[in-house]
Design an enzyme around this catalytic site. Structure first.
Site, PDB file in Angstrom:
ATOM      1  N   GLU A 231       9.330 -36.160  41.772  1.00 53.91           N
ATOM      2  CA  GLU A 231       8.542 -35.097  42.385  1.00 53.91           C
ATOM      3  C   GLU A 231       9.020 -33.747  41.886  1.00 53.91           C
ATOM      4  O   GLU A 231      10.119 -33.630  41.320  1.00 53.91           O
ATOM      5  CB  GLU A 231       8.587 -35.193  43.917  1.00 53.91           C
ATOM      6  CG  GLU A 231       9.918 -34.943  44.547  1.00 53.91           C
ATOM      7  CD  GLU A 231       9.899 -35.170  46.072  1.00 53.91           C
ATOM      8  OE1 GLU A 231       9.001 -35.825  46.606  1.00 53.91           O
ATOM      9  OE2 GLU A 231      10.821 -34.662  46.718  1.00 53.91           O
ATOM     10  N   HIS A 273       9.878 -32.614  51.499  1.00 50.74           N
ATOM     11  CA  HIS A 273      11.273 -32.887  51.165  1.00 50.74           C
ATOM     12  C   HIS A 273      12.009 -31.594  50.867  1.00 50.74           C
ATOM     13  O   HIS A 273      11.455 -30.685  50.242  1.00 50.74           O
ATOM     14  CB  HIS A 273      11.355 -33.792  49.924  1.00 50.74           C
ATOM     15  CG  HIS A 273      10.985 -35.206  50.229  1.00 50.74           C
ATOM     16  ND1 HIS A 273      10.594 -36.088  49.259  1.00 50.74           N
ATOM     17  CD2 HIS A 273      10.949 -35.885  51.392  1.00 50.74           C
ATOM     18  CE1 HIS A 273      10.343 -37.257  49.812  1.00 50.74           C
ATOM     19  NE2 HIS A 273      10.550 -37.146  51.105  1.00 50.74           N
ATOM     20  N   LEU A 292       8.760 -36.095  30.075  1.00 47.02           N
ATOM     21  CA  LEU A 292       8.964 -37.551  30.138  1.00 47.02           C
ATOM     22  C   LEU A 292       8.124 -38.238  29.058  1.00 47.02           C
ATOM     23  O   LEU A 292       8.600 -39.106  28.319  1.00 47.02           O
ATOM     24  CB  LEU A 292       8.551 -38.080  31.516  1.00 47.02           C
ATOM     25  CG  LEU A 292       9.533 -37.828  32.666  1.00 47.02           C
ATOM     26  CD1 LEU A 292       8.841 -38.026  34.022  1.00 47.02           C
ATOM     27  CD2 LEU A 292      10.750 -38.758  32.581  1.00 47.02           C
ATOM     28  N   ASP A 294       7.091 -36.996  26.363  1.00 48.27           N
ATOM     29  CA  ASP A 294       7.602 -36.649  25.029  1.00 48.27           C
ATOM     30  C   ASP A 294       8.718 -37.585  24.554  1.00 48.27           C
ATOM     31  O   ASP A 294       8.915 -37.765  23.365  1.00 48.27           O
ATOM     32  CB  ASP A 294       8.139 -35.202  25.020  1.00 48.27           C
ATOM     33  CG  ASP A 294       6.988 -34.197  25.089  1.00 48.27           C
ATOM     34  OD1 ASP A 294       5.816 -34.628  24.925  1.00 48.27           O
ATOM     35  OD2 ASP A 294       7.259 -32.996  25.326  1.00 48.27           O
ATOM     36  N   GLY A 296       8.889 -40.788  25.385  1.00 47.04           N
ATOM     37  CA  GLY A 296       8.439 -42.178  25.327  1.00 47.04           C
ATOM     38  C   GLY A 296       8.316 -42.872  26.668  1.00 47.04           C
ATOM     39  O   GLY A 296       8.062 -44.080  26.723  1.00 47.04           O
ATOM     40  N   SER A 302      -2.806 -39.033  35.779  1.00 46.33           N
ATOM     41  CA  SER A 302      -2.799 -38.563  37.169  1.00 46.33           C
ATOM     42  C   SER A 302      -2.237 -39.689  38.028  1.00 46.33           C
ATOM     43  O   SER A 302      -2.077 -40.825  37.546  1.00 46.33           O
ATOM     44  CB  SER A 302      -4.230 -38.247  37.626  1.00 46.33           C
ATOM     45  OG  SER A 302      -4.953 -39.476  37.689  1.00 46.33           O
TER      46      SER A 302
END
Ligand code: ACO
Ligand code: LMR
Length: 602
Positions: A231, A273, A292, A294, A296, A302
């Site tokens: 998140e 949170h 992330l 980039d 792999g 979405s």
């Protein structure tokens, strides 16, 4: 157990704080997983010890409760998890103590709102001792088919529909507990299921990181793919990116960072949170998802696409299908079954006089508020609870008169004497009262039922008073209700006089008249063979029932069951307690009967 596996089918845990519902949920999970032993070894409940009763399937088991962590650990050295339900105030000290034990390896901290400083200190204690913290601010985690922390994964129905009763091939880690439940569903639908799901908790500094769990998943040969749900806020995901770059994680990772909607907010936004806060650009969900992707990691476009991506990746692994075990049916809890009208059971008790299940007690269908509002008297209450009907006023007044008249007869009578002796021996109120009450019997206060029975029978049979006295003599029986130790024709019992006077208002008093005729006969034998207070109360009750149109069967039953001696017991309790209080108030010492009052014979 290998290092990469926190939990197995043999894992046993301590539950810190007696949380009945999560304990039962853990045991229910154990049962549907067909574990041979329950996963809850013991409960630590500060300040209390003993046993807690819970269900393991259909069987009830006793779980030991310890007041101290140290006692629990000594008794259960094989239990290596502590599920800590302490509040955010006490979670620090209890978690620290657990982390410093030799045997507890994993501590799950459920509390929300722990100070960051405390958590950081716990992390350093955990690192030093090679321990693992899950949480705080978490539901915990679940190892499918093996071990469940508290409430993780929701209802048992949810657990069954997600097939969490047996291990799948996916390692899942997220910050959110709620979404962990949801993701177990998604993984149940799109893969062969969860192997282990961990919610690290929503704080900025979690006790263990997503990466640490992913690294464990990487080493676990049973886990074939990793799913993560990050998140916005913080830099957890960048640690994963680094590890991925360095080749420390080779298994496919499907991951999504939620919070992409924050772009529509103009300023900084704090989500539920503590750690989920918009701020720096690189902490945004979009930036993390891109980074992330980039390196792999498989990132959907979405959250709506997350399940499709997971399904695709799982399908590409071409894993053999898992064997599906039969799941034992969890027995319904009795209360739940009753709610669903799924069971019926014969009752063990019947009660027809009162009911306390509603907002207020009912006496024979009349609510307490009505009794008070309508000035019900003690006589009314007795007539309701004993005779199950409201008697006319002359009858309830008579009952009250009997209670007043029989409430006490001084300290010398046998019942009061015994109560006094018991009170002076230091006995409490109830014991002293009982000592007095137990004296009530055929010679003292307990002749009312028999007087009612014998006089009624003789009168109904049409026996003359003389015949009746003669018959009783032949049978060698004293007439119940006749005779008194100190009262006599010359020294009449005022109580009897008062009762006789009152009875003139009864529609009928034939049984009293019959008893008085008997008295005339017995008085010829001795001056003290008067109709005594027991006898008078007994016959007048029969007259009263007759006047109130009770049936013969009803009257016989009342006499047979001992209601009438009950009147004396009820009344005399007032006096007996009075004597007990009197002695205690006067601080009277132990009573010892004087020797000179006892005839000692060789
Ligand atoms: N019926 C017939 N004869 C009697 C009765 C009686 N109820 N009571 C006493 N007698 C006779 C006895 O047979 C005895 O006769 P005897 O001299 O020819 O042998 C004589 O009267 C004296 O008997 P005691 O037992 O000495 O009488 P005492 O005065 O000690 O007894 C007592 C009083 C215990 C109340 C007795 O009359 C009795 O047992 N009555 C029946 C039970 C009863 O009604 N108890 C309740 C009393 S009231 C109350 O406790 C609140
Ligand atoms: C009582 O009411 O206790 C009595 O009538 C008995 C008694 O001995 O006086």
């Amino acid at each position: 157990m290998e290092n990469h596996n926190l939990f197995s089918r043999d894992t046993e845990a301590f539950i810190y704080n007696l949380k009945v519902a999560p304990i039962q949920r853990m045991l229910d999970f154990d049962y549907i997983c067909k574990r041979s032993k329950p996963s809850v070894a013991a409960i630590i409940n500060p300040g209390n010890s003993g046993y807690h009763k819970a269900f393991f399937g259909t069987k009830e088991i006793l779980i030991p409760v310890y007041s101290k962590i140290s006692d629990a650990v000594t008794a259960h050295s094989h239990a290596d998890v502590m599920v800590n339900f302490a509040s955010f105030r006490s979670a620090y000290s209890s978690s620290k103590e657990a982390l410093e034990t030799k045997t507890i390896r994993t501590v799950a901290i459920i509390a929300e709102g722990m100070p960051e400083r405390d958590v950081r200190q716990l992390i350093s204690v955990a690192k030093k001792n090679n321990k693992i913290i899950i949480g705080p601010a978490t539901v915990g985690g679940i190892a499918a088919g093996a071990f469940r922390i508290g409430n993780t994964a929701g209802t048992i129905e949810n657990i069954i529909s997600c097939k969490l009763y047996r291990a799948g091939s996916v390692g899942f880690v997220s910050k959110s507990g709620g979404l962990t439940n949801e993701m177990c569903n998604v993984l149940g639908r799109t893969t062969d299921g969860v192997y282990e799901a961990i919610a690290i908790g929503g704080d900025r500094y979690p006790g263990s990181t997503m990466l640490e769990h992913m690294l464990r998943f990487e080493q676990n040969p049973e886990i074939k793919m990793i799913v993560g749900l990050g998140e916005l806020g913080g830099d957890e995901e960048y640690a994963i990116i680094e590890a991925k770059k360095k080749g420390k994680i080779t298994k496919p990772i499907v991951m999504w960072v939620s919070g992409t909607c924050t772009k529509i907010f103009p300023g900084e936004v704090q989500f539920g949170h503590a750690g989920a806060k918009t701020g720096k650009l690189e902490e945004s969900a979009d930036a993390k998802n891109k980074a992330l992707r980039d390196v792999g990691v498989i990132v959907p476009n979405s959250f709506e696409d997350f399940d499709k991506k997971i399904a695709e990746v799982f399908a590409s692994l071409k894993l053999p299908a898992k064997k599906e075990p039969e799941v034992p049916k969890l027995p319904l809890d009795y209360d739940a079954a009753v709610k669903k009208s799924a069971v019926r059971k014969p009752t063990n008790f019947i009660s027809t006089i009162s009911d306390d299940r509603g907002d207020e007690p009912y006496y024979v269908g009349i609510p307490m508020s009505k009794l008070i509002e309508n000035n019900y008297s003690i006589g009314d209450v007795i007539s309701l609870l004993w005779f199950k009907k409201r008697l006319p006023e002359y009858a309830t007044k008579f009952i009250e008169m009997c209670i007043i008249i029989a409430a006490d007869h001084g300290p010398a009578v046998s019942g009061a004497h015994n109560a006094i002796v018991a009170a002076r021996a230091g006995k409490d109120t109830v014991s002293s009262l009982c000592s007095g009450l137990l004296t009530i019997g055929p010679r003292f206060g307990g002749a009312i039922d028999d007087a009612a029975r014998f006089f009624k029978e003789a009168c109904d049979k049409g026996l003359s008073a003389e015949q009746f006295v003669e018959d009783m003599k032949k049978q060698g029986m004293l007439i119940p209700g006749i005779g008194h130790r100190i009262k006599s024709a010359k020294n009449p019992d005022k109580r009897v006089e008062l009762l006789k006077e009152y009875a003139k208002s009864f529609p009928s008093h034939k049984y009293l008249d019959y008893a008085l005729a008997v008295e005339q006969v017995t008085l010829k034998k001795a001056d003290n063979l008067i109709l005594n207070v027991d006898g008078c109360i007994g016959v007048l009750f029969v007259d009263l029932f007759d006047s109130c149109k009770f049936s013969k069967e009803e009257i016989d039953e009342i006499v047979e069951l001992g209601y009438l001696n009950g009147i004396f017991v009820l009344a005399r309790s007032i006096g007996l307690m009075g004597h007990v209080f009197d002695q205690k108030r006067l601080k009277q010492p132990l009573y010892r009967h004087p020797w000179d009052d006892i005839l000692f014979l060789p």
